[in-house]
Design a protein around this motif. Sequence first.
Motif, mmCIF file in Angstrom:
data_model
loop_
_atom_site.group_PDB
_atom_site.id
_atom_site.type_symbol
_atom_site.label_atom_id
_atom_site.label_comp_id
_atom_site.label_asym_id
_atom_site.label_seq_id
_atom_site.Cartn_x
_atom_site.Cartn_y
_atom_site.Cartn_z
ATOM 1 N N LYS A 12 0.778 -1.433 -0.059
ATOM 2 C CA LYS A 12 -0.019 -0.121 -0.036
ATOM 3 C C LYS A 12 0.721 1.249 -0.025
ATOM 4 C CE LYS A 12 0.789 0.934 4.573
ATOM 5 N NZ LYS A 12 1.710 2.208 5.097
ATOM 6 N N TYR A 27 -0.592 4.836 21.394
ATOM 7 C CA TYR A 27 -0.801 4.622 20.202
ATOM 8 C C TYR A 27 -1.383 6.218 19.445
ATOM 9 C CZ TYR A 27 0.179 -0.123 19.065
ATOM 10 O OH TYR A 27 1.010 -1.318 18.706
ATOM 11 N N HIS A 28 -0.864 6.246 18.347
ATOM 12 C CA HIS A 28 -1.347 7.682 17.640
ATOM 13 C C HIS A 28 -2.497 7.358 16.787
ATOM 14 C CE1 HIS A 28 2.489 8.678 19.124
ATOM 15 N NE2 HIS A 28 2.386 9.944 18.865
ATOM 16 N N PHE A 34 -5.357 5.099 2.373
ATOM 17 C CA PHE A 34 -4.553 3.976 2.086
ATOM 18 C C PHE A 34 -4.925 3.260 0.545
ATOM 19 C CE2 PHE A 34 -2.771 1.790 5.972
ATOM 20 C CZ PHE A 34 -3.117 2.786 6.840
ATOM 21 N N GLY A 98 7.243 1.508 4.911
ATOM 22 C CA GLY A 98 6.137 2.139 5.275
ATOM 23 C C GLY A 98 4.955 1.562 3.801
ATOM 24 N N MET A 99 5.364 0.438 3.526
ATOM 25 C CA MET A 99 4.530 -0.165 2.389
ATOM 26 C C MET A 99 3.405 -1.288 2.753
ATOM 27 S SD MET A 99 7.189 0.101 -0.755
ATOM 28 C CE MET A 99 6.089 -0.461 -2.068
ATOM 29 N N GLY A 100 3.644 -1.414 4.131
ATOM 30 C CA GLY A 100 2.881 -2.381 4.902
ATOM 31 C C GLY A 100 3.154 -4.101 4.404
ATOM 32 N N ALA A 135 -1.429 -2.625 13.138
ATOM 33 C CA ALA A 135 -2.359 -1.613 12.800
ATOM 34 C C ALA A 135 -2.843 -1.610 11.419
ATOM 35 C CB ALA A 135 -1.959 -0.219 13.293
ATOM 36 N N THR A 176 8.794 2.019 12.746
ATOM 37 C CA THR A 176 7.788 2.526 12.851
ATOM 38 C C THR A 176 7.561 3.190 14.152
ATOM 39 O OG1 THR A 176 6.425 1.116 11.420
ATOM 40 C CG2 THR A 176 5.039 2.446 12.757
ATOM 41 N N GLN A 177 7.926 2.344 15.353
ATOM 42 C CA GLN A 177 8.072 2.791 16.618
ATOM 43 C C GLN A 177 9.129 4.090 17.037
ATOM 44 O OE1 GLN A 177 10.120 2.412 19.352
ATOM 45 N NE2 GLN A 177 8.655 2.829 20.894
ATOM 46 N N PHE A 180 7.228 7.239 15.440
ATOM 47 C CA PHE A 180 6.279 7.807 16.468
ATOM 48 C C PHE A 180 6.574 8.225 17.779
ATOM 49 C CE2 PHE A 180 3.194 5.169 13.733
ATOM 50 C CZ PHE A 180 2.050 6.324 13.399
ATOM 51 N N LEU A 253 4.463 11.992 9.425
ATOM 52 C CA LEU A 253 5.761 11.271 9.894
ATOM 53 C C LEU A 253 6.860 11.648 9.046
ATOM 54 C CD1 LEU A 253 4.045 7.791 10.217
ATOM 55 C CD2 LEU A 253 4.088 9.726 11.946
ATOM 56 N N GLY A 282 3.505 5.925 4.669
ATOM 57 C CA GLY A 282 3.654 5.429 5.938
ATOM 58 C C GLY A 282 4.764 6.138 6.812
ATOM 59 N N SER A 283 5.418 5.399 7.575
ATOM 60 C CA SER A 283 6.593 5.681 8.490
ATOM 61 C C SER A 283 7.900 5.764 7.419
ATOM 62 C CB SER A 283 6.726 4.746 9.812
ATOM 63 O OG SER A 283 6.847 3.525 9.510
ATOM 64 N N GLY A 284 7.972 5.375 6.311
ATOM 65 C CA GLY A 284 9.067 5.460 5.612
ATOM 66 C C GLY A 284 9.638 4.072 5.631
HETATM 67 C C1 LIG Z 1 1.816 4.426 10.466
HETATM 68 C C2 LIG Z 1 1.719 3.303 9.523
HETATM 69 C C3 LIG Z 1 0.672 3.791 8.480
HETATM 70 O O1 LIG Z 1 0.297 2.856 7.373
HETATM 71 O O2 LIG Z 1 2.928 2.794 9.002
HETATM 72 P P1 LIG Z 1 3.819 1.956 8.316
HETATM 73 O O3 LIG Z 1 3.998 0.720 9.375
HETATM 74 O O4 LIG Z 1 3.226 1.171 7.145
HETATM 75 O O5 LIG Z 1 4.760 2.499 7.899
HETATM 76 C C4 LIG Z 1 0.739 2.185 10.506
HETATM 77 O O6 LIG Z 1 -0.395 2.560 10.906
HETATM 78 C C5 LIG Z 1 1.795 1.451 11.490
HETATM 79 O O7 LIG Z 1 1.138 0.349 11.579
HETATM 80 P P2 LIG Z 1 2.069 -1.076 11.909
HETATM 81 O O8 LIG Z 1 3.390 -1.143 11.025
HETATM 82 O O9 LIG Z 1 1.209 -2.258 11.966
HETATM 83 O O10 LIG Z 1 2.245 -0.433 13.705
HETATM 84 P P3 LIG Z 1 2.473 -1.447 14.896
HETATM 85 O O11 LIG Z 1 3.498 -2.795 14.445
HETATM 86 O O12 LIG Z 1 0.996 -1.657 15.303
HETATM 87 O O13 LIG Z 1 3.379 -0.445 15.795
HETATM 88 C C6 LIG Z 1 4.519 -0.275 15.834
HETATM 89 C C7 LIG Z 1 4.674 0.891 16.988
HETATM 90 O O14 LIG Z 1 4.373 2.231 16.430
HETATM 91 C C8 LIG Z 1 3.755 3.065 17.282
HETATM 92 N N1 LIG Z 1 2.410 3.265 16.720
HETATM 93 C C9 LIG Z 1 2.059 2.432 15.700
HETATM 94 C C10 LIG Z 1 0.804 2.874 15.068
HETATM 95 C C11 LIG Z 1 0.023 4.087 15.668
HETATM 96 N N2 LIG Z 1 -0.996 4.306 15.098
HETATM 97 N N3 LIG Z 1 0.541 4.877 16.526
HETATM 98 C C12 LIG Z 1 1.830 4.310 17.231
HETATM 99 O O15 LIG Z 1 2.184 5.021 18.242
HETATM 100 C C13 LIG Z 1 3.445 2.174 18.575
HETATM 101 O O16 LIG Z 1 4.463 2.461 19.385
HETATM 102 C C14 LIG Z 1 3.574 0.619 18.057
HETATM 103 O O17 LIG Z 1 4.295 -0.048 19.273
#
Ligand SMILES: C[C@@](CO)(OP(=O)(O)O)[C@H](O)COP(=O)(O)OP(=O)(O)OC[C@H]1O[C@@H](n2ccc(N)nc2=O)[C@H](O)[C@@H]1O
Length: 339
Positions: A12, A27-28, A34, A98-100, A135, A176-177, A180, A253, A282-284
């Motif tokens: 994505k 969590y944010h 998407f 950040g492409m999931g 998420a 990602t963590q 954030f 981000l 996403g988060s790059g």
């Molecule tokens: C930000 C997004 C947008 O698509 O980016 P990408 O992961 O694709 O880069 C996502 O929501 C990421 O989802 P995902 O990658 O599943 O994140 P998770 O593993 O659930 O979270 C990793 C960590 O990032 C932080 N986190 C994540 C999602 C969110 N909405 N708020 C947060 O603060 C939390 O500290 C969490 O412990």
Amino acid sequence: MQAIYDVPAPAKLNLFLHVVGKRPDGYHLLQSIFTLIDWADTLHFERRSDGHLLRHDLGASLPPDDLCLRAARLLQAQSGCTYGVDIQIEKRIPAGAGMGGGSSDAASTLLALNRLWGLNWPLATLMPLGLKLGADVPFFLGGSHAFVEGIGEILHPIELPPLTFAVLKPSQSISTQEIFSSPLLARSKNVAIVAGFPANNSSAEKTSESSENHQTVGLNHLAVNHEELISLDNEGIAKLLGDSTRSFGRNDLQKPAEANCAEVVQALHILESEFGNSRMTGSGSAVFARVKTPANEQEENLLNQKIFSRLQGLPADWSGRICRSLDRHPLQGWAADEK
Ligand SMILES: C[C@@](CO)(OP(=O)(O)O)[C@H](O)COP(=O)(O)OP(=O)(O)OC[C@H]1O[C@@H](n2ccc(N)nc2=O)[C@H](O)[C@@H]1O
Ligand SMILES: Nc1ncnc2c1ncn2[C@@H]1O[C@H](COP(=O)(O)OP(=O)(O)O)[C@@H](O)[C@H]1O
């Protein structure tokens, strides 16, 4: 059914990503579009009768306990199923981009094992399992482009015109963590709140997930601060993706990622100079530019050449390609809707 082969797990892009709040657990809260694209992993599943869950990497090596195995274990535990599985994965989507990619693998695993193990659970039962894994997983289970809220669990299906993107992934990956928790993460003073407007034309796709967090009708407009109405057509998408001074959309981000990773800045410059726009997903660390959809094979070759020649000047572990948006997730409809 003994096996299911060639199961796709598409990536994505986040066309925009606004951080609009924070939950008590840290969590944010997000608002984001998407978009499913055609850069995809491929998975193969063979049922085992001994209950064991095993993964075999056909391409790049994944972490030992990756998201496919975690998805399989969660479904096995929740269902009490005694079957196991051999999962083969052809990994193509760059990780930490950040492409999931990992989330999409998890969603495709849940959908495939739901069939292979004969569970036939409805989508509404798989959704909370997906959210436990990550998420982004509910979005990939949802099966269509979506305007997403909450931390990723509130999905509003949308229709988008066919879109083409140049996508560039630097060698460095980003956690990602880490992004954030950056002090540079904007607590936007002027948070743009986006509200969805249910589609009122016949092209809107009906969805019938009955989960509380699903709207039953697709959207074709978004309202910014309840004022400016943005249509989800080519013109509206151009507004969302224009440069930051003129556009509504942004990725909150991106600033912390640029500060953490110089390659993100470099990748954004490359796309900006080549295509006139750029944004992180996403988060790059991957970035993308919207490009005009090629009208014929010649234009398509030209686009591919552009990205190819840019990659040639970069270290070998950078990757990039031209991507098309998908009409819908290839596994849409694999889980029955609840009656
Ligand atoms: C930000 C997004 C947008 O698509 O980016 P990408 O992961 O694709 O880069 C996502 O929501 C990421 O989802 P995902 O990658 O599943 O994140 P998770 O593993 O659930 O979270 C990793 C960590 O990032 C932080 N986190 C994540 C999602 C969110 N909405 N708020 C947060 O603060 C939390 O500290 C969490 O412990
Ligand atoms: N099947 C998987 N594919 C990719 N990464 C995975 C997978 N399972 C677990 N991971 C871990 O999750 C991290 C984030 O992966 P990924 O979902 O691809 O990126 P992002 O969250 O940035 O979109 C990776 O660095 C990797 O350690």
